[in-house]
Design an enzyme around this catalytic site. Structure first.
Site, PDB file in Angstrom:
ATOM      1  N   THR A  18       0.874  -1.263  -0.128  1.00  0.00           N
ATOM      2  CA  THR A  18      -0.047  -0.059   0.072  1.00  0.00           C
ATOM      3  C   THR A  18       0.861   1.275  -0.159  1.00  0.00           C
ATOM      4  O   THR A  18       0.504   2.025  -0.512  1.00  0.00           O
ATOM      5  CB  THR A  18      -0.888  -0.039   1.357  1.00  0.00           C
ATOM      6  OG1 THR A  18      -1.345  -1.311   1.386  1.00  0.00           O
ATOM      7  CG2 THR A  18      -1.781   1.067   1.099  1.00  0.00           C
ATOM      8  N   ARG A  22       7.536  -2.702   2.815  1.00  0.00           N
ATOM      9  CA  ARG A  22       7.844  -2.793   4.221  1.00  0.00           C
ATOM     10  C   ARG A  22       8.219  -4.274   4.721  1.00  0.00           C
ATOM     11  O   ARG A  22       7.438  -5.063   4.408  1.00  0.00           O
ATOM     12  CB  ARG A  22       6.484  -2.513   5.221  1.00  0.00           C
ATOM     13  CG  ARG A  22       6.089  -0.991   4.898  1.00  0.00           C
ATOM     14  CD  ARG A  22       5.184  -0.509   5.815  1.00  0.00           C
ATOM     15  NE  ARG A  22       5.074   0.749   5.428  1.00  0.00           N
ATOM     16  CZ  ARG A  22       4.179   1.504   5.671  1.00  0.00           C
ATOM     17  NH1 ARG A  22       3.072   1.342   6.451  1.00  0.00           N
ATOM     18  NH2 ARG A  22       3.894   2.850   5.203  1.00  0.00           N
ATOM     19  N   SER A 113       6.106   4.122   8.806  1.00  0.00           N
ATOM     20  CA  SER A 113       5.041   4.754   9.172  1.00  0.00           C
ATOM     21  C   SER A 113       4.595   4.357  10.879  1.00  0.00           C
ATOM     22  O   SER A 113       5.370   4.638  11.685  1.00  0.00           O
ATOM     23  CB  SER A 113       3.658   4.199   8.411  1.00  0.00           C
ATOM     24  OG  SER A 113       2.608   5.333   8.611  1.00  0.00           O
ATOM     25  N   HIS A 114       3.196   3.911  10.828  1.00  0.00           N
ATOM     26  CA  HIS A 114       2.827   3.573  12.378  1.00  0.00           C
ATOM     27  C   HIS A 114       3.441   2.229  12.781  1.00  0.00           C
ATOM     28  O   HIS A 114       3.069   2.121  13.954  1.00  0.00           O
ATOM     29  CB  HIS A 114       1.399   3.613  12.406  1.00  0.00           C
ATOM     30  CG  HIS A 114       1.021   2.675  11.119  1.00  0.00           C
ATOM     31  ND1 HIS A 114       0.899   2.989   9.903  1.00  0.00           N
ATOM     32  CD2 HIS A 114       0.296   1.634  11.325  1.00  0.00           C
ATOM     33  CE1 HIS A 114       0.331   1.721   9.218  1.00  0.00           C
ATOM     34  NE2 HIS A 114       0.174   1.015  10.077  1.00  0.00           N
ATOM     35  N   ASP A 277       1.787  10.270  13.771  1.00  0.00           N
ATOM     36  CA  ASP A 277       2.271   8.697  13.811  1.00  0.00           C
ATOM     37  C   ASP A 277       3.897   8.815  13.336  1.00  0.00           C
ATOM     38  O   ASP A 277       4.259   9.670  13.407  1.00  0.00           O
ATOM     39  CB  ASP A 277       1.540   7.837  12.590  1.00  0.00           C
ATOM     40  CG  ASP A 277       1.840   8.235  11.442  1.00  0.00           C
ATOM     41  OD1 ASP A 277       2.151   9.501  11.142  1.00  0.00           O
ATOM     42  OD2 ASP A 277       1.675   7.488  10.441  1.00  0.00           O
ATOM     43  N   ASP A 279       5.807   8.796  10.804  1.00  0.00           N
ATOM     44  CA  ASP A 279       6.278   9.491  10.021  1.00  0.00           C
ATOM     45  C   ASP A 279       5.475  10.765   9.727  1.00  0.00           C
ATOM     46  O   ASP A 279       5.712  11.526   9.022  1.00  0.00           O
ATOM     47  CB  ASP A 279       6.393   8.663   8.560  1.00  0.00           C
ATOM     48  CG  ASP A 279       4.979   8.252   8.056  1.00  0.00           C
ATOM     49  OD1 ASP A 279       4.061   8.128   8.860  1.00  0.00           O
ATOM     50  OD2 ASP A 279       4.917   8.134   6.735  1.00  0.00           O
ATOM     51  N   ASP A 281       2.379  11.479   8.970  1.00  0.00           N
ATOM     52  CA  ASP A 281       1.180  11.823   8.095  1.00  0.00           C
ATOM     53  C   ASP A 281      -0.154  11.424   8.625  1.00  0.00           C
ATOM     54  O   ASP A 281      -1.030  11.872   7.957  1.00  0.00           O
ATOM     55  CB  ASP A 281       1.415  11.012   6.485  1.00  0.00           C
ATOM     56  CG  ASP A 281       1.829   9.580   6.876  1.00  0.00           C
ATOM     57  OD1 ASP A 281       1.645   8.954   7.876  1.00  0.00           O
ATOM     58  OD2 ASP A 281       2.093   8.864   5.748  1.00  0.00           O
ATOM     59  N   ARG A 282      -0.044  10.774   9.937  1.00  0.00           N
ATOM     60  CA  ARG A 282      -1.268  10.491  10.243  1.00  0.00           C
ATOM     61  C   ARG A 282      -1.876  11.319  11.504  1.00  0.00           C
ATOM     62  O   ARG A 282      -0.820  11.967  11.865  1.00  0.00           O
ATOM     63  CB  ARG A 282      -1.597   8.916  10.855  1.00  0.00           C
ATOM     64  CG  ARG A 282      -1.390   7.969   9.653  1.00  0.00           C
ATOM     65  CD  ARG A 282      -1.751   6.503  10.224  1.00  0.00           C
ATOM     66  NE  ARG A 282      -1.474   5.786   9.175  1.00  0.00           N
ATOM     67  CZ  ARG A 282      -1.864   4.231   9.440  1.00  0.00           C
ATOM     68  NH1 ARG A 282      -2.662   4.193  10.310  1.00  0.00           N
ATOM     69  NH2 ARG A 282      -1.847   3.756   8.516  1.00  0.00           N
ATOM     70  N   GLU A 363      -8.519   9.259   4.435  1.00  0.00           N
ATOM     71  CA  GLU A 363      -8.885   7.856   4.732  1.00  0.00           C
ATOM     72  C   GLU A 363      -9.435   7.599   5.949  1.00  0.00           C
ATOM     73  O   GLU A 363      -8.858   8.405   7.225  1.00  0.00           O
ATOM     74  CB  GLU A 363      -7.482   6.999   4.479  1.00  0.00           C
ATOM     75  CG  GLU A 363      -6.943   7.336   3.051  1.00  0.00           C
ATOM     76  CD  GLU A 363      -5.637   6.199   2.800  1.00  0.00           C
ATOM     77  OE1 GLU A 363      -6.175   5.078   2.288  1.00  0.00           O
ATOM     78  OE2 GLU A 363      -4.578   6.437   3.250  1.00  0.00           O
ATOM     79  N   LYS A 376      -0.504  12.564   2.955  1.00  0.00           N
ATOM     80  CA  LYS A 376      -1.604  12.959   4.041  1.00  0.00           C
ATOM     81  C   LYS A 376      -0.760  13.679   5.029  1.00  0.00           C
ATOM     82  O   LYS A 376       0.524  13.526   5.032  1.00  0.00           O
ATOM     83  CB  LYS A 376      -2.299  11.413   4.661  1.00  0.00           C
ATOM     84  CG  LYS A 376      -1.432  10.482   5.143  1.00  0.00           C
ATOM     85  CD  LYS A 376      -2.502   9.299   5.527  1.00  0.00           C
ATOM     86  CE  LYS A 376      -1.456   8.009   5.964  1.00  0.00           C
ATOM     87  NZ  LYS A 376      -1.161   7.150   5.080  1.00  0.00           N
ATOM     88  N   ARG A 496      -8.795  -6.531   7.416  1.00  0.00           N
ATOM     89  CA  ARG A 496      -9.423  -5.288   8.004  1.00  0.00           C
ATOM     90  C   ARG A 496     -11.149  -5.712   7.504  1.00  0.00           C
ATOM     91  O   ARG A 496     -11.407  -5.790   6.529  1.00  0.00           O
ATOM     92  CB  ARG A 496      -8.983  -4.267   7.284  1.00  0.00           C
ATOM     93  CG  ARG A 496      -7.528  -3.954   7.628  1.00  0.00           C
ATOM     94  CD  ARG A 496      -7.113  -2.381   7.377  1.00  0.00           C
ATOM     95  NE  ARG A 496      -5.752  -2.282   7.259  1.00  0.00           N
ATOM     96  CZ  ARG A 496      -4.655  -2.379   8.283  1.00  0.00           C
ATOM     97  NH1 ARG A 496      -5.067  -2.612   9.544  1.00  0.00           N
ATOM     98  NH2 ARG A 496      -3.595  -2.268   7.943  1.00  0.00           N
TER      99      ARG A 496
HETATM  100  C1  VG1 Z   1      -2.882   1.386   5.789  1.00  0.00           C
HETATM  101  C2  VG1 Z   1      -4.121   1.938   5.905  1.00  0.00           C
HETATM  102  C3  VG1 Z   1      -4.147   2.803   4.464  1.00  0.00           C
HETATM  103  C4  VG1 Z   1      -2.901   3.809   4.540  1.00  0.00           C
HETATM  104  C5  VG1 Z   1      -1.627   3.027   4.478  1.00  0.00           C
HETATM  105  C6  VG1 Z   1      -0.207   3.830   4.746  1.00  0.00           C
HETATM  106  O1  VG1 Z   1      -2.833   0.374   4.726  1.00  0.00           O
HETATM  107  O2  VG1 Z   1      -5.236   1.049   5.855  1.00  0.00           O
HETATM  108  O3  VG1 Z   1      -5.270   3.628   4.605  1.00  0.00           O
HETATM  109  O4  VG1 Z   1      -2.815   4.466   3.352  1.00  0.00           O
HETATM  110  O5  VG1 Z   1      -1.927   2.044   5.594  1.00  0.00           O
HETATM  111  O6  VG1 Z   1      -0.593   4.627   5.670  1.00  0.00           O
HETATM  112  P1  VG1 Z   1      -3.305  -1.170   4.794  1.00  0.00           P
HETATM  113  O7  VG1 Z   1      -2.884  -1.547   3.424  1.00  0.00           O
HETATM  114  O8  VG1 Z   1      -2.431  -1.867   5.833  1.00  0.00           O
HETATM  115  O9  VG1 Z   1      -4.638  -1.248   5.050  1.00  0.00           O
HETATM  116  V1  VG1 Z   1       0.980   5.151   6.634  1.00  0.00           V
HETATM  117  O10 VG1 Z   1       0.614   6.292   7.770  1.00  0.00           O
HETATM  118  O11 VG1 Z   1       1.084   3.384   7.236  1.00  0.00           O
HETATM  119  O12 VG1 Z   1       2.102   5.379   5.180  1.00  0.00           O
HETATM  120 CO    CO Z   2       2.259   7.289   8.349  1.00  0.00          CO
END
Ligand code: VG1
Ligand code: CO
Length: 543
Positions: A18, A22, A113-114, A277, A279, A281-282, A363, A376, A496
Site C-alpha cells: 500500500t 515494508r 509509518s505507524h 504517527d 512519519d 502523516d496520520r 482515509e 496525508k 480489515r
Molecule cells: C494502511 C491504511 C491505509 C494507509 C496505509 C499507509 O494500509 O489502511 O489507509 O494509506 O496504511 O499509511 P493497509 O494496506 O495496511 O490497510 V501510513 O501512515 O502506514 O504510510
Molecule cells: Co504514516
C-alpha cells in the site's frame, strides 16, 4: 572515491505494498537487501543520472545507515544532488513538500509509518514522484520487475556524510545538501492557516496536548505549536524522535495513544488533543470528552475548511478511500462538490489533486490531507482543526454535534485481525468473494443487501484500472461492510473489516457506536464466517 559494481541476485518478495516496501528491520539489514531495492528504484524510474532527489525518514532504527547507503548509491549512479533532512529526519508530508518546492525528480522516504521501530521491529522504503506523491502502480510495478532481474548494483566507496551539518558537501561528483527539516514545512503552514487567530486562541487560555509519540513530528509540532503559535511549553508530549519510538507503537488511535484518550475523557481534559504517527502523516483528533473518528474528521474539515485562509475560496472537490465512511459524501452532496471514491492508499489521490479535481481527501486510517502536498499530513489536519475552532468559537464536541444534526451520522468502526495465517485470511476473502453474486436481495440484521462487489477503480485522469481493491457489501439501510487484506503488514496477513451504519434521525445521532453497529457486525460475521475460519474470537485492534 572509487565507484564499485557489486554482483548480486534477485531477492524474493521485494514487492511494494500500500505504501512502499515494508519488512522486518533485520530483513532490510541482510546483505544486498536495501541495495537491491534502491538500485531497482533507479532502474524503475529510468535511471538516476543527472537527477536531484530528496531523502529522509522518520528516524527509526537503521534510518541513518540506510541514508548513507542511498547517498553512496545515488552518487555512483550519477545523481546530481541529494537533499537530506538534518540528521536524516523528514516527516513524510515535509518530504513531499520539499520534493515539490525544490522541483526535484522525486524522493526516497524511509519509514514504516505507524509500525514499531527497532532492530526487531519494522523498516520501510518508498519512492515519491516529482509531484511529491507516492509512486503510482505502474512505477511500483516497474520497480518490482527490476528487483526480479537485478544482477548488480553500483555504489561509491566513501566515508559517511555528516548528516548533522547543515549546508552542502560533495560526495564524489554529487552534491549533498543537508537542510533544516522543519523550516520549509512551517512556512507552508503559515500560508494556509490564520496563525494570528490560533495564537489568539492560545493567548485566551485554550488548552491542548499534542502527542508526537516519540516520532518525527516532535520537532515540527514544537516549532509550530509552541514557538510560532504560542501554545505553552509542554503542549507537545514525547517530542524528541527516538529510534524505537520510546518502545511504543507510533499509531495515533485509541489503542496506542490511550493515555491521551484517557486524558480527554477525564476531569482534567484539555480543550483539544491530537497525536500523529511515526512519519507524521496520520492524525488523531480529540476534544473534551470526545474522540473524532477519522471519517468524521474528514467530513467536518470539508464542511468548515473555508474558515481557513488557504481554503477560503472553497473546495474544488473531495475524495475518500473506498472503506472510509460516507460522511464526507453527504457534505459534498449538500455543497454541490464532486466526490471521488478511490482505493486504499494515498497514491490514488495524486492524479485527482494534480488535475485540480479535488482539494481535500482522506482515509479512515487517520489520514487527512489537501492539495498543499501529495501525502496525508497529520500536523496540517491539527492546524486546520485549530483554525476552525478559533474562527467558529465552538468546541470540538459542539462542532461534531452540529455536524451530525445537519448531515446525520455515519457510525463507523474498523476491526483488524492481525498476523492471521495467510491461507486462512485468503479463505475468509474467498468465502465472501464466492457469495458476492448471490448476496443482493438477501436479508441480514443490517438490512437487505442492495449491492455486493469487488471494488475496482478506474482513474478518471489517466484511465488506469486497479482491481482487487476490497470486497464491499451494501445494505438498503445505508449500512456497509468492507473486507480487505492489509498491504502494509510484515507478519502473516491482517484482515480489515470496515463497518458502517447511517443514522439520519436527529435524536439518535448521539447514540453509542457499538450499539449502532451491532447489527452490521453480526451481519459481517454471518457473511464471512471469519471467526470460524480463523479461530479468532474477536478483533485484535478496534479503531
Ligand atoms: C494502511 C491504511 C491505509 C494507509 C496505509 C499507509 O494500509 O489502511 O489507509 O494509506 O496504511 O499509511 P493497509 O494496506 O495496511 O490497510 V501510513 O501512515 O502506514 O504510510
Ligand atoms: Co504514516
Amino acid at each position: 572515491m572509487q565507484r564499485v559494481t557489486v554482483a548480486t541476485a534477485p531477492i524474493d518478495g521485494q514487492k511494494p505494498g500500500t505504501s512502499g516496501l515494508r519488512k522486518k528491520t533485520r530483513v532490510f539489514m541482510e546483505p544486498h537487501y536495501l541495495e537491491n531495492f534502491v538500485q531497482s528504484i533507479f532502474t524503475g524510474i529510468g535511471g538516476a543520472a543527472g537527477k536531484t532527489f530528496v531523502v529522509g525518514g522518520d528516524g527509526r532504527y537503521f534510518n541513518d545507515r540506510a541514508i548513507q547507503v542511498i547517498l553512496r548509491m545515488a552518487a555512483a549512479s550519477g545523481a546530481a544532488k541529494v537533499i537530506v533532512g538534518q540528521n536524516g529526519l523528514l516527516s513524510t508530508p515535509a518530504a513531499s513538500n520539499m520534493i515539490r518546492k525544490r522541483a526535484t525528480d522525486g524522493g526516497i522516504i524511509l519509514s514504516a509509518s505507524h509500525n514499531p521501530g527497532g532492530i526487531d521491529a519494522d523498516f520501510g522504503i518508498k519512492f515519491n514522484m516529482p509531484n511529491g506523491g507516492p509512486a503510482p502502480e505502474d512505477v511500483t510495478n516497474r520497480i518490482f520487475a527490476a528487483t526480479g532481474e537485478i544482477a548488480s548494483y553500483d555504489i561509491l566507496e566513501a566515508q559517511d556524510v555528516d548528516l548533522a551539518q547543515l549546508g552542502e558537501t560533495a560526495l564524489g561528483e554529487m552534491v549533498v545538501e543537508i537542510v533544516d527539516p522543519v523550516e520549509d514545512y512551517a512556512a507552508l503552514m503559515e500560508t494556509l492557516f490564520d496563525f494570528d487567530a490560533i495564537h489568539g486562541l492560545f493567548a485566551g487560555g485554550f488548552t491542548m496536548c499534542f502527542d508526537a509519540m516519540h516520532a518525527v513530528t516532535g520537532p515540527y509540532a514544537t516549532e509550530i505549536l509552541e514557538r510560532r503559535l504560542g501554545a505553552p511549553a509542554g503542549t507537545v508530549w514525547n517530542g524528541v524522535p527516538s529510534q524505537d519510538f520510546g518502545k511504543g507503537h507510533p499509531d495515533p488511535n485509541p489503542i496506542w495513544a490511550k493515555p491521551l484518550v484517557d486524558l480527554v475523557m477525564g476531569a482534567d481534559a484539555p480543550d483539544f488533543a491530537a497525536a500523529s504517527d511515526g512519519d507524521g502523516d496520520r492524525n488523531m483528533i480529540l476534544g473534551k470528552g470526545v474522540y473524532v473518528t477519522p471519517s468524521d474528521s474528514l467530513a467536518v474539515l470539508a464542511a468548515n475548511a473555508h474558515l481557513a485562509p488557504g481554503y477560503a475560496q472553497g473546495l474544488a472537490g473531495v475524495a475518500r478511500s473506498m472503506p472510509t465512511s460516507e460522511a464526507v459524501d453527504r457534505v459534498a452532496a449538500a455543497k454541490g462538490l464532486s466526490c471521488f471514491e478511490t482505493p486504499t492508499g494515498w497514491k490514488f489521490f495524486g492524479n485527482l489533486l494534480d488535475d485540480g479535481r479535488i482539494t481535500l481527501c482522506g482515509e479512515e486510517s487517520a489520514g487527512t490531507g489537501s492539495d498543499h502536498v501529495r501525502e496525508k499530513d497529520g500536523l496540517w489536519a491539527v492546524l486546520l482543526w485549530l483554525n476552525i475552532l478559533a474562527v467558529s468559537g465552538k468546541s470540538v464536541a459542539e462542532l461534531l454535534q452540529d455536524h451530525w444534526a445537519e448531515y446525520g451520522r455515519n457510525f463507523y468502526t474498523r476491526h483488524d485481525y492481525e498476523a492471521v495465517e495467510t491461507d486462512k485470511a485468503n479463505a475468509v476473502m474467498d468465502t465472501v468473494r464466492g457469495k458476492l453474486a448471490d448476496l443482493p436481495g438477501q436479508s441480514f440484521p443490517a438490512g437487505t443487501v442492495s449491492s455486493a462487489d469487488e471494488f475496482a477503480y478506474d482513474d478518471p485522469v489517466d484511465s488506469s484500472r486497479s482491481e482487487g481493491q476490497g470486497l464491499r457489501v451494501r445494505f438498503d439501510t445505508g449500512a456497509r461492510v468492507v473486507f480487505r487484506l492489509s498491504g502494509t503488514g510484515t507478519e502473516g496477513a491482517t484482515i480489515r473489516v470496515y463497518l458502517e451504519a447511517y443514522e439520519g434521525d436527529a435524536p439518535k445521532v448521539a447514540g453509542d457506536p457499538e450499539e449502532a453497529l451491532s447489527a452490521v457486525i453480526a451481519s459481517a460475521e454471518t457473511i464471512s464466517n471469519l471467526r470460524a475460519i480463523t479461530g479468532r474470537s474477536g478483533p485484535d485492534v478496534t479503531t
